[in-house]
Design an enzyme around this catalytic site. Structure first.
Site, mmCIF file in Angstrom:
data_model
loop_
_atom_site.group_PDB
_atom_site.id
_atom_site.type_symbol
_atom_site.label_atom_id
_atom_site.label_comp_id
_atom_site.label_asym_id
_atom_site.label_seq_id
_atom_site.Cartn_x
_atom_site.Cartn_y
_atom_site.Cartn_z
ATOM 1 N N TYR A 92 -21.368 -7.850 -18.381
ATOM 2 C CA TYR A 92 -21.236 -7.636 -20.101
ATOM 3 C C TYR A 92 -21.492 -6.137 -20.218
ATOM 4 O O TYR A 92 -21.656 -5.348 -19.014
ATOM 5 C CB TYR A 92 -22.049 -8.546 -20.554
ATOM 6 C CG TYR A 92 -21.670 -10.050 -20.738
ATOM 7 C CD1 TYR A 92 -20.088 -10.280 -20.743
ATOM 8 C CD2 TYR A 92 -22.421 -10.905 -20.282
ATOM 9 C CE1 TYR A 92 -19.812 -11.518 -20.646
ATOM 10 C CE2 TYR A 92 -22.211 -12.304 -20.014
ATOM 11 C CZ TYR A 92 -20.686 -12.608 -20.339
ATOM 12 O OH TYR A 92 -20.302 -13.721 -20.193
ATOM 13 N N HIS A 114 -23.961 -9.846 -15.386
ATOM 14 C CA HIS A 114 -22.971 -10.915 -15.649
ATOM 15 C C HIS A 114 -21.824 -10.006 -16.179
ATOM 16 O O HIS A 114 -20.779 -10.509 -16.731
ATOM 17 C CB HIS A 114 -23.489 -11.906 -16.518
ATOM 18 C CG HIS A 114 -24.495 -12.699 -16.225
ATOM 19 N ND1 HIS A 114 -24.789 -13.769 -16.682
ATOM 20 C CD2 HIS A 114 -24.938 -12.729 -14.653
ATOM 21 C CE1 HIS A 114 -26.075 -14.467 -16.292
ATOM 22 N NE2 HIS A 114 -25.996 -13.853 -14.756
ATOM 23 N N HIS A 144 -29.489 -8.205 -22.226
ATOM 24 C CA HIS A 144 -28.729 -8.640 -21.251
ATOM 25 C C HIS A 144 -27.750 -7.534 -20.720
ATOM 26 O O HIS A 144 -27.184 -6.903 -21.262
ATOM 27 C CB HIS A 144 -27.722 -9.597 -21.981
ATOM 28 C CG HIS A 144 -27.169 -10.564 -21.006
ATOM 29 N ND1 HIS A 144 -27.120 -10.422 -19.660
ATOM 30 C CD2 HIS A 144 -26.160 -11.817 -21.168
ATOM 31 C CE1 HIS A 144 -26.340 -11.457 -19.257
ATOM 32 N NE2 HIS A 144 -25.740 -12.013 -20.075
#
Length: 356
Positions: A182, A180, A177
């Site tokens: 992060y 977004h 990931h």
């Protein structure tokens, strides 16, 4: 056979169709553990016919959680519950994927239905957050600690350990990931990364941590299993991460053994003006696919069978990731096949309800 239901093989793993359950945070864990909610939530989408089911963001460390109720994979005790889920998914003819994540400065928040506000380190269930630079996501949130070199090494070790556990838990697709807003996205974007060392400044420096994460993941991730990376293809903000950057990054990631770029957008700037609408992020998946020459996944307000089929048929992306539509309809693939006139297998237990 429609494009949506055409099988595809990546490395040694065959997906029976191009429909993927996108990671969706459930905020329903205690101390990172799965429970019946996760089994039913993910399992029902496998029963519903999706080819690949990816877990919600699984925190690689306790401080990497968005909330105290996030799914976790930071200790070996988490493996058994996750394995129960992967086994059920596999029994339905689907493939189980896991999204490995660290929230960085967006960690330590209440669940959305509890208000979603940041939890200060001094509050109950709160903790100190980390980031590439001491810049909070919003002005009202606590200032994160700038990651030291030792802290970066710990993050790399945590990603590696989480990957080992993912293999033991039975996952056959891993997604890193880096979207977004992060931690890994925070390093990519010059809006959140103002470091002056080898992890900040130039494009090559800002992508360094992601490349090092991939390298560490690959030391334990089986070569025969696919590796995805989710990116936010643009910050939607001047001076931030851009679509050009995403193409350049994807070109590098292809040489590093990444198989699929999952193209989302936004999340790193609190007040970014995002032109949300049906399929508003598909153009980025198309551009990365065409210019970087790598498989891509499209995500974002894809809600109809016709829309999904057109995206694939026109060559804009190779996979369709759905989130909210799967919350509304866990059996979207079964209904989609009927709409497209494709003959697919239904679970034997549901066979009597299959449209004729």
């Amino acid at each position: 056979m429609s494009a949506l239901f055409s099988p595809i093989t990546i490395r040694s793993i065959q997906l029976k169709n191009r429909i993927v359950v996108s990671p969706m945070c459930q905020y329903s864990s205690e101390n990172g553990f799965t429970n019946d909610w996760h089994l039913v939530h993910l399992g029902s989408r496998a029963v519903g016919g999706a080819g690949l089911i990816i877990t919600e963001a699984a925190a690689i460390s306790p401080e990497g959680r968005i909330s105290p109720h996030d799914l976790g994979i930071w200790k070996d005790e988490h493996i058994a519950g996750l394995k129960r889920i992967t086994q059920f998914i596999n029994q339905q003819g689907a493939v189980a994927g896991i999204q490995l994540a660290h929230a960085g400065r967006k960690a330590s928040h209440h669940r959305p239905w509890d208000g979603g506000k940041a939890i200060a380190p001094t509050e109950e269930k709160g903790w100190e957050t980390v980031a590439p630079s001491p810049i909070p996501f919003t002005e009202t949130e606590p200032i994160p600690l700038e990651l030291t070199t030792e802290g970066i090494h710990n993050v790399l070790a945590d990603f590696q350990d989480a990957t080992r556990r993912s293999v033991e838990a039975g996952f056959q697709v891993a997604e890193i990931h880096a979207a977004h807003g992060y931690l890994l996205h925070q390093f990519l974007s010059p809006l959140s990364n103002q470091r002056t060392d080898n992890y900040g400044g130039s494009f090559d420096n800002r992508i360094r941590l992601l490349l090092e994460v991939i390298e560490r993941v690959q030391t334990v991730w089986p070569e025969e299993y696919p590796l995805f990376v989710r990116i936010s293809a643009t910050d939607w903000t001047e001076g931030g991460w851009t679509a050009d950057d995403s193409v350049a990054l994807a070109t590098v990631l292809k040489t590093k053994g990444v198989d699929v770029i999952d193209c989302s957008t936004g999340g790193n700037v609190a007040k970014a003006k995002i032109p949300v609408g049906p399929g508003y992020q598909v153009e980025f998946a198309e551009r990365v696919k065409q210019e970087a020459g790598i498989l891509t996944a499209a995500v974002g307000l894809i809600t109809t069978v016709e829309q999904a089929e057109e995206i694939l048929e026109s060559g804009q992306a190779d996979f369709i990731l759905m989130a909210r539509e799967f919350l509304r309809d866990p059996y979207f693939p079964l209904h989609a096949a009927h709409t497209l006139g494709d003959e697919i297998a239904w679970p034997a237990q549901y066979e009597r309800a299959k449209p004729r």
